[in-house]
Design a protein around this motif. Structure first.
Motif, short mmCIF file in Angstrom:
data_model
loop_
_atom_site.label_atom_id
_atom_site.label_comp_id
_atom_site.label_asym_id
_atom_site.label_seq_id
_atom_site.Cartn_x
_atom_site.Cartn_y
_atom_site.Cartn_z
N HIS A 82 0.87 -1.19 -0.01
CA HIS A 82 0.20 -0.33 -0.02
C HIS A 82 0.87 1.24 0.12
O HIS A 82 0.34 2.43 0.47
N PHE A 84 1.51 3.16 -2.11
CA PHE A 84 0.68 4.28 -3.05
C PHE A 84 -0.21 5.27 -2.32
O PHE A 84 -0.08 6.36 -2.59
N ASN A 85 -0.25 4.82 -1.00
CA ASN A 85 -0.84 5.95 -0.17
C ASN A 85 -0.18 6.93 0.58
O ASN A 85 -0.75 7.73 1.21
N LEU A 86 1.22 6.68 0.65
CA LEU A 86 2.17 7.52 1.14
C LEU A 86 2.74 8.64 0.38
O LEU A 86 2.85 8.20 -0.84
N VAL A 254 -1.00 7.59 -5.06
CA VAL A 254 -2.17 7.37 -5.67
C VAL A 254 -2.84 8.84 -6.01
O VAL A 254 -3.71 9.06 -6.81
N LEU A 255 -2.23 9.88 -5.15
CA LEU A 255 -2.71 11.16 -5.28
C LEU A 255 -2.39 11.69 -6.62
O LEU A 255 -2.94 12.92 -6.94
N LEU B 174 -3.43 4.35 6.81
CA LEU B 174 -3.95 3.92 5.37
C LEU B 174 -2.93 3.09 4.85
O LEU B 174 -3.22 2.25 3.82
N VAL B 175 -1.56 2.73 5.54
CA VAL B 175 -0.87 1.68 5.22
C VAL B 175 -1.62 0.32 5.57
O VAL B 175 -1.66 -0.62 4.69
N PRO B 178 -5.92 0.50 3.30
CA PRO B 178 -5.66 1.37 2.11
C PRO B 178 -6.86 2.00 1.55
O PRO B 178 -6.76 3.06 0.61
N PHE B 184 -8.66 9.56 4.63
CA PHE B 184 -8.30 10.50 3.51
C PHE B 184 -8.86 11.95 3.67
O PHE B 184 -8.15 12.80 3.62
N ALA B 214 -6.19 17.41 -2.86
CA ALA B 214 -6.03 15.92 -3.43
C ALA B 214 -6.28 14.87 -2.53
O ALA B 214 -6.96 14.04 -2.80
#
Lengths: 265, 285
Positions: A82, A84-86, A254-255, B174-175, B178, B184, B214
């Motif tokens: 995951h 991509f979330n950071l 991902v942002l 979020l890790v 997800p 978010f 974003a």
């Protein structure tokens, strides 16, 4: 008159042509051989099930350090999956903080343990425990089988106990008539020892009916469990492999471009 | 759907944590009728999950004897050693013992800090923030995969006004989870708060604002009917557009319009008594 006599003769002939059973089974065979073997086999299966259930050791509790070790392995795989979330900065700083600790073995439960070899080490009490457990389950399997087999062959050896209601080819003779040396006996007759062996193979669905699907009355599944006992895992290697894959991971947030994705109709 | 299936679903969703008292009482009655009937036509997993839920329901509805009975049944089956069982025992002790006796119990029974969480939540109610934060960090050092603990830490940092640490903590949630769209949106809110307080000059603030947009965008991408996310986009875009030197005027203009349209549509569909819908209407004024 003459015609009726001819008809009688015809029926007589027809009777003669029909397959007359060449053996008659004593009904006592059913009550004193067939049924006892069946009942004893089922009871032995039930007893074996309850013995294994009651002697099954409770799963070992994880100690704090083991839990921590597992948790960090899980965390690093989650981080990679995951990432991509950071943001890129966050990901890199997390990786930079973790990699030296992973390599240095900070999260290992036993940092001094030697890498496990394939064979169980007999001087180690924990693996010895596994070996004795294996031996115990083997004994629970083999002893009743040997006793039952000798019981059947000494008490009921050489008896024919039942006739199958369907014809079979001669190939089945060895399977169905073990213990009887009669070359031209019809294959449909089943000897007592073969009845025992048939039950040994075929009772598992009866046990499933009585005890539920996941029972330990028949021995097959147990042997599989013994073969695939917990293999020695080298956590040091696991951690350094995780560190490698963290260092090599590429990062994509991902942002990136999410605003235009939202604006798309 | 049978009663046992319903109870099992409730237990899996852990809905008893959030139910209002009347519905909690009703769920308790249902659960006790099932448990008292002695019916065991379910798998062991289902039965003991329901029994665990029954324990919590009994505690929450102040029926200590029922709780004790359920706990006893669980201990009979699993022994009193495992961490899940010792948490149940800790909860029972916390509900029935005096505070002194409870501290004693934790000291005696806690293995590897199983019960530590039960003990130190009192720091929060007592307002001992430093100790509370330290214990949370300690817990996360033991198990970094606990998203709930990361979220709690994030909230504590947010209350303290330490937004950058709060954002870091929420990113760790979020890790673990997800696709948590609410997280978010929370990060978006925190970035917005950070931008409004930061003293590093307007450019930094603007960067944080666009990052905030974003994050809100990601939350509505995951959950298109999330009012909080659309409201965030609307508010932050409005602020960004007041700045004349903004690079991507066009994009934010479009986002603001879309958010406005979405909010209007969602507010029309939703119940006006819903606080989120009310907030959306407030923002649109």
């Amino acid at each position: 008159m003459a015609s009726s006599r001819a008809r009688d003769l015809q029926t007589l002939l027809a009777d003669n042509q029909m397959a007359v059973p060449d053996l008659f089974l004593d009904p006592d065979l059913r009550t004193w051989v067939l049924a006892p073997i069946l009942v004893v086999m089922i009871l032995v299966g039930l007893t074996r099930h309850y013995i294994t259930v009651s002697s099954r050791p409770s799963p070992p509790l994880l100690k704090g350090k083991d839990k921590r070790q597992q948790a960090y392995l899980r965390y690093s795989s989650l981080l990679l999956k995951h990432s991509f979330n950071l943001s890129e900065y966050q990901f890199n700083s997390t990786v930079q903080a973790l990699v030296p600790k992973f390599r240095g073995g900070e999260y290992l439960a036993n940092p001094d343990s030697k890498p496990a070899s394939g064979m169980p080490d007999l001087s180690d009490p924990s693996s010895l425990e596994g070996v004795t457990k294996m031996a115990r389950t083997q004994i629970v399997n083999i002893v009743p089988q040997a006793i039952l087999m000798s019981w059947v062959s000494s008490f009921f050896g050489g008896l024919v106990v039942l006739k199958l209601p369907f014809p079979l080819t001669w190939r089945f003779k060895e399977m169905l008539q073990s213990g009887i040396q009669t070359a031209d006996l019809d294959v449909r007759w089943v000897s007592s020892i073969s009845w025992y062996i048939l039950l040994l193979m075929g009772l598992s669905s009866v046990y499933a009916l009585l005890l539920g699907g996941n029972n330990s009355a028949s021995q097959q599944q147990q042997q599989q469990q013994q073969l695939f006992g917990a293999p020695g895992v080298d956590f040091k290697k696991l951690f350094s492999a995780e560190a490698d894959s963290m260092e090599l991971a590429t990062h994509k947030s991902v942002l990136r471009g999410v605003q235009s994705r939202v604006l798309e109709p | 759907m049978g009663i046992e299936k319903f109870l099992f679903r409730c237990a899996r969703e852990a809905s008893y944590y959030t139910l209002e008292p009347e519905r909690l009482e009703r769920l308790y009655k249902l659960s006790s009728s099932f448990v008292d009937s002695g019916y065991k036509g379910v798998s062991d997993t289902e039965y003991y999950t329901i029994l665990e839920q029954h324990f919590y329901l009994s505690i929450l509805t102040e029926r200590d004897n029922d709780a004790k009975l359920a706990l006893q049944r669980i201990v009979d089956k699993f022994g009193s050693e495992g961490s899940r069982v010792s948490i149940l025992r800790g909860v029972y002790a916390q509900a029935t013992f005096t505070p002194d006796k409870f501290t004693e119990f934790v000291k005696k029974e806690s293995r590897d800090g199983d019960l530590a969480t039960l003990e130190f939540v009192s720091f929060k109610t007592d307002g001992k923030w430093t100790e509370y934060t330290a214990r949370l960090v300690e817990l996360l050092d033991k198990d970094p995969t606990s998203g709930e603990t990361w979220a709690e830490l994030g909230e504590i940092y947010a209350i303290a006004g330490n937004f950058s640490e709060a954002i870091k903590a929420f990113s760790q949630v979020l890790v673990v989870y997800p696709y948590a769209y609410n997280i978010f949106a929370r990060i978006g809110e925190l970035l917005h708060s950070q931008a409004t307080t930061v003293k590093d000059g307007i450019q930094v603030s603007m960067d944080q604002m666009s990052e905030s947009v974003a994050n809100f965008c990601r939350s509505v991408e995951l959950c298109p009917s999330y009012i909080r996310g659309w409201a965030g986009i609307y508010v932050v875009c409005t602020k960004l557009l007041q700045w004349p030197k903004l690079a991507e005027q066009e994009l934010y203009k479009k986002l603001q319009e879309k958010a406005k349209a979405k909010l209007e549509a969602l507010a029309k569909k939703g119940n006006a008594r819903n606080p989120e819908v009310a907030a959306a209407l407030e923002i649109l004024k």
